[in-house]
Design a protein around this motif. Structure first.
Motif, short mmCIF file in Angstrom:
data_model
loop_
_atom_site.label_atom_id
_atom_site.label_comp_id
_atom_site.label_asym_id
_atom_site.label_seq_id
_atom_site.Cartn_x
_atom_site.Cartn_y
_atom_site.Cartn_z
N ARG A 98 46.52 34.19 3.39
CA ARG A 98 46.14 33.44 4.60
C ARG A 98 47.23 32.48 5.06
NH1 ARG A 98 41.31 33.05 1.69
NH2 ARG A 98 41.78 30.91 1.12
N SER A 99 48.15 32.13 4.16
CA SER A 99 49.20 31.17 4.50
C SER A 99 50.24 31.75 5.45
CB SER A 99 49.91 30.70 3.23
OG SER A 99 50.77 31.70 2.74
N ASN A 100 50.30 33.08 5.56
CA ASN A 100 51.26 33.75 6.44
C ASN A 100 52.70 33.30 6.21
OD1 ASN A 100 49.40 35.40 7.85
ND2 ASN A 100 48.74 33.61 9.01
N GLY A 101 53.03 33.01 4.96
CA GLY A 101 54.40 32.64 4.62
C GLY A 101 54.76 31.20 4.92
N VAL A 102 53.80 30.38 5.30
CA VAL A 102 54.05 28.97 5.59
C VAL A 102 54.07 28.21 4.26
CG1 VAL A 102 53.20 26.91 6.77
CG2 VAL A 102 53.00 29.16 7.86
N SER A 103 55.21 27.62 3.95
CA SER A 103 55.40 26.96 2.66
C SER A 103 54.34 25.90 2.37
CB SER A 103 56.78 26.31 2.57
OG SER A 103 57.79 27.28 2.65
N SER A 104 54.05 25.06 3.33
CA SER A 104 53.09 23.98 3.09
C SER A 104 51.70 24.55 2.77
CB SER A 104 53.02 23.03 4.28
OG SER A 104 52.60 23.72 5.45
N ALA A 105 51.33 25.63 3.41
CA ALA A 105 50.03 26.26 3.13
C ALA A 105 50.04 26.88 1.74
CB ALA A 105 49.71 27.31 4.19
N MET A 106 51.16 27.48 1.35
CA MET A 106 51.25 28.05 -0.01
C MET A 106 51.19 26.96 -1.06
SD MET A 106 53.81 31.29 0.24
CE MET A 106 55.16 30.44 1.04
N LEU A 107 51.83 25.83 -0.77
CA LEU A 107 51.76 24.70 -1.70
C LEU A 107 50.32 24.21 -1.84
CD1 LEU A 107 55.00 22.79 -0.68
CD2 LEU A 107 54.55 23.89 -2.89
N ASP A 108 49.56 24.24 -0.75
CA ASP A 108 48.15 23.87 -0.82
C ASP A 108 47.38 24.81 -1.74
OD1 ASP A 108 48.60 21.77 0.94
OD2 ASP A 108 47.81 22.84 2.69
N CYS A 109 47.69 26.10 -1.67
CA CYS A 109 47.06 27.09 -2.55
C CYS A 109 47.37 26.78 -4.01
CB CYS A 109 47.55 28.50 -2.23
SG CYS A 109 47.14 29.10 -0.58
N GLY A 110 48.63 26.48 -4.27
CA GLY A 110 49.03 26.14 -5.63
C GLY A 110 48.36 24.89 -6.12
N LYS A 111 48.20 23.91 -5.25
CA LYS A 111 47.54 22.65 -5.63
C LYS A 111 46.10 22.91 -6.07
CE LYS A 111 46.94 18.09 -5.59
NZ LYS A 111 46.18 17.82 -6.80
N ILE A 112 45.41 23.80 -5.39
CA ILE A 112 44.03 24.14 -5.76
C ILE A 112 44.01 24.71 -7.18
CG2 ILE A 112 42.12 25.73 -5.26
CD1 ILE A 112 42.92 25.40 -2.25
#
Length: 130
Positions: free
Chosen positions: A33-47
């Motif tokens: 769902r992040s579509n390659g957006v780093s900040s969104a991927m970092l949010d996934c990792g934080k979860i």
């Protein structure tokens, strides 16, 4: 192509550690769902980090309450040493000036892998020594 490098880093994190198997589907869906957006991927990792952090704390608390005297002191020293290294390496990777924005993804990848490894280790010890 460079836009997808962070995505590849996160997907590699998903498949490199068996402790993450439980959350793989959720993490993969989040990264997709992040579509390659780093900040969104970092949010996934934080979860994921938050999930493993809670599990690690539960396993450590179980073990520490079962230990007494020198055994308890040894476990406390071991955990403090692990935490010190964990935080130092996470910070070092995040501050790497040669890695640009990928430094945060590298740092988080290390953090998640190290945390999941330690969590599984403590959980096994807690199960083995009731």
């Amino acid at each position: 192509m460079l836009r997808y490098v962070p995505l590849l880093v996160m997907l590699t994190m998903l498949t490199t550690h068996p402790a993450m198997a439980q959350s793989d589907a959720e993490m993969k869906a989040c990264v997709d769902r992040s579509n390659g957006v780093s900040s969104a991927m970092l949010d996934c990792g934080k979860i994921e980090i938050d999930k493993f952090d809670a599990r690690l704390n539960a396993a450590y608390n179980t073990l520490i309450h079962r230990r007494h005297g020198p055994e308890r002191t040894r476990l406390q020293r071991e955990q403090r040493a692990w935490l010190k290294h964990h935080l130092q390496e996470t910070r070092r990777l995040a501050a790497d000036p040669n890695n640009g924005s990928a430094a945060l993804l590298d740092s988080q990848g290390f953090e998640l892998d190290d945390l999941s490894t330690r969590t599984v280790e403590l959980e096994k010890r807690a199960q083995k020594n009731p």
